[in-house]
Motif scaffolding. Sequence first.
Motif: not given
Length: 963
Positions: A916-932
Amino acid sequence: MADPRTPAALGDVDTAGFERALRAEVSGEVAFDAGARALYTADASNYRHVPLGVVLPRTVDDVIAAVAACDAYGVPLTPRGGGTSIAGNSIGPGLVLDASRHLTAVEEVDPGARTARVQPGAVLDALRAAAAPHGLTFGPDPSTHSRCTLGGMIGNNACGSHSVAWGTTADNVEELDVLLHDGTRMTVGRTSREEFDREAARPGRRGQVYSALRDLVDASMGELRTGMPRLSRRVSGYGLDRLLPEHGGHVARALTGTEGGCVTVLGATVRLVPVPPARALVVLGYPDAPAAADAVPELLEHGPLTVEGLNERLVAGLDRPGARSGVSLPDGRAWLMVEVAGEDPAGAAAAGGAMVRALSAGARPTGSAVVTDPAHTRALWRIREEGAGLTSRTADGREAWSGWEDAAVPPERLGSYLRGFDRLLDRHGRDGVAYGHFGEGCLHVRIDFELGTAEGRRGYRAFLEDAADLVAEHGGSVSGEHGDGQARSELLPRMYRPELIRAFEAFKAVWDPRGLMNPGAVVHPRPLDADLRVAASGRPPLTVLAHGADGGDFAKALRRCSGVGKCRRHSGPGVMCPSYMATGEEKHSTRGRARLLFEMLNGEVITDGWRSEEVRDGLDLCLSCKGCLSDCPVDVDMAAYKAEFLHHHYKGRVRPAAHYSMGWLPVWARLAGLAPAEVNRAGRAAPVAGAVKRLAGIAPERSLPEFSRTTFRRWFRRHPPAPGHRGGVVLWPDTFGDRMQPGVLVSAVRVLEDAGFRVVLPKGPVCCGLTWVSTGQLGVARAVARRALRALAPLTAAGLPVVGAEPSCTAALKSDLLELVPGEESERTAAAVHTLAGFLREHAPDWEPPRVRARAVGQVHCHQHAVLGFDADRELMERAGIEVDLPDSGCCGLAGNFGFEDGHYEVSRAIGERVLLPAVRAAGPGDLVIADGFSCRTQIGQETGRTAVHLAEALAAGLRPRG
């Protein structure tokens, strides 16, 4: 030769001296404590043996030292891999040697020779991953491929689905590095007659072995050529015919399938096979399993990679709450999955279609489908791979058992055998779901034996004896995959003539003249109806939770764990088991915890019941994520078992500080609401925060949670209600959304109102009680749940549905409420509970969500995965234009109170860092991170600095303001 040592004879062993000898020479773990011994009392079979001790060798020298100590002290030795044996051949009363913890290396892959060299604890999937870049794989592929070890596969001569094309493990072993109980080390493999003579002439133990093997083959050559059933799945007994000159005098292959009864495997060189460029899965429907079996011989003429049989009851067992299996199958009540190869997907599909069209009337299916879609293919294979767990309970909830698990007959006789087997079940008044490797005549089945009574055990014996006779009549093998172990070794004389039984005994004596290698398996067998673990379950204790799926019987609930070990995976798919993925320790797997609890009830090894520190320590790293409730094929609910244990363990005692802080978080949040700014300011001040964490049992690495300046309820009171042309809906005001992140619930209101609903809240302060459940404070949890039920019951009785925004609280209302306050009112209320997306899909399917048009990385909350399902959320995001990447991350690692508790931070972080955490760090700066989930958002925020949002917030941001 005398019979092997019995457990009673172990009383003669100098246990203290034996333990000292091991600790002096072994660098790996040496364990004689009650907790470790309890973990290894069982495998995936019906049997139970309490070991004297356990060794987890770190090096090959550790193995050599452990075997030397066993030889010096006369201790029986049981080598063990993944512990997924269904026959009882990886448990024993002496020393259990578990190679799966450290000796896990794939040491070399030789693409040119198409071979690999592996350590005994190497997991099959690791070998396949190492071979894949070279276009190669290891042919045998049992359904336990994610956790079974090569050493275990060699011990059992494991097969798997593709043995039709690539053979058994024995067919793919080239050399073995083996250790005899007396310390002799040998490398064995293909051996010509000249080499046999040359080796036999050597002085010493090695020469004696080859001389004795040569003499055994010469004396038994006629029997080996004519008395061994002619079928590829003949796994029962020893494969002594592999020593014949026409089979290359292959000593390594003769030792494969000896179930740890002859040698300890230190390493192996195995053959690899090319991976087909493309495959298609042809699914054929038939009226019943015998009719499907009748078609197998004709299908085999087309050279398939595999022919697997499924049953409609097996398919039905895959359905989960909120996420139906949805597997598309052609017409029929039984199916064959036939895999064919091609140079490309189109060629494979064409080959599959041509095969179907060529089938004669006798083999023609009632329906067919050629499947090339990867997701559909995975779903179909999942049915097959989870069969052993899915069939562990009958449709009406009765327990079903292995024992007659994997007999095999020649494929051309499988239809006749299945019809005879159905008659046998009827005659004995038993029920079972048949499926398996139809292409090789191998049938898997779990049967509703009554193993808890003397009469039931007599019936078990009678059935197995009759079933063995039926297999022998059809020229088959009582084991076609898992070996004989305690389950079937006693039946071998019904399959083999006395001369061959004596040859088996002579072969074992060559390698193990003292009979100390895994005694009781194959040769000099233990009774098949002795040492049954269900008979050792103990009396079911009084419990607080209802354990409704098991009739309130906690012992029966624990027996759900059949030991197949899916929780011992090192990677996904799914959630289970995050703590095992982080630590690799058996006691931190779902299976290990179930074993400890089982032995707690039994009282022989773990003697202090609910007060057991061994069980408490085993449960300490359980995240209560509920991943096992959905990912375990038999729906083990370790979160509920942990809550039950903690309740009794701490009853009348002082609890850990975190139980008072995190467990009572809803109360502290309400108090913090009196002065939230001041509380937050103090929590950010290092001296104050440090003191609070120490007093509250919170990990020093964690930041304290902060409280909102206003609450959602306060906002809602000022909010003008919408007309709600679709009607009313109750929004559950969870503590996290009410007092910590009210923007989530505000956004949920805006979305629901935009969809045409009038939102109402339950009256008074309410809570689902989850924090008290997860810390085992079940008396308080029950009182809180009753208050929630009183608030919701009038609303649900009036027909109002309930929407929860926080997945953990929503799941608690959906499932934990039924356990805490069972009854019709709870059932009606639980049935009315929905996630936001699930509610919108069911009650407003025509609503057009706002077009968010964004890329996102998403995290599915564990409780939503386990209890509520995520299909509706995925669909809603797609409709809203959210292009979401959902990495197979499993649990975020925080899991409510778990990741905040002192001593859990490193494991919590390791779980998050897995995916999870590597995937979040790899997300683009304009990408949303969605976690309910509040926990998921907190873990992401504290470990990556990214702000994650709830799906409701993402949708609400795209809505136009009202008015």
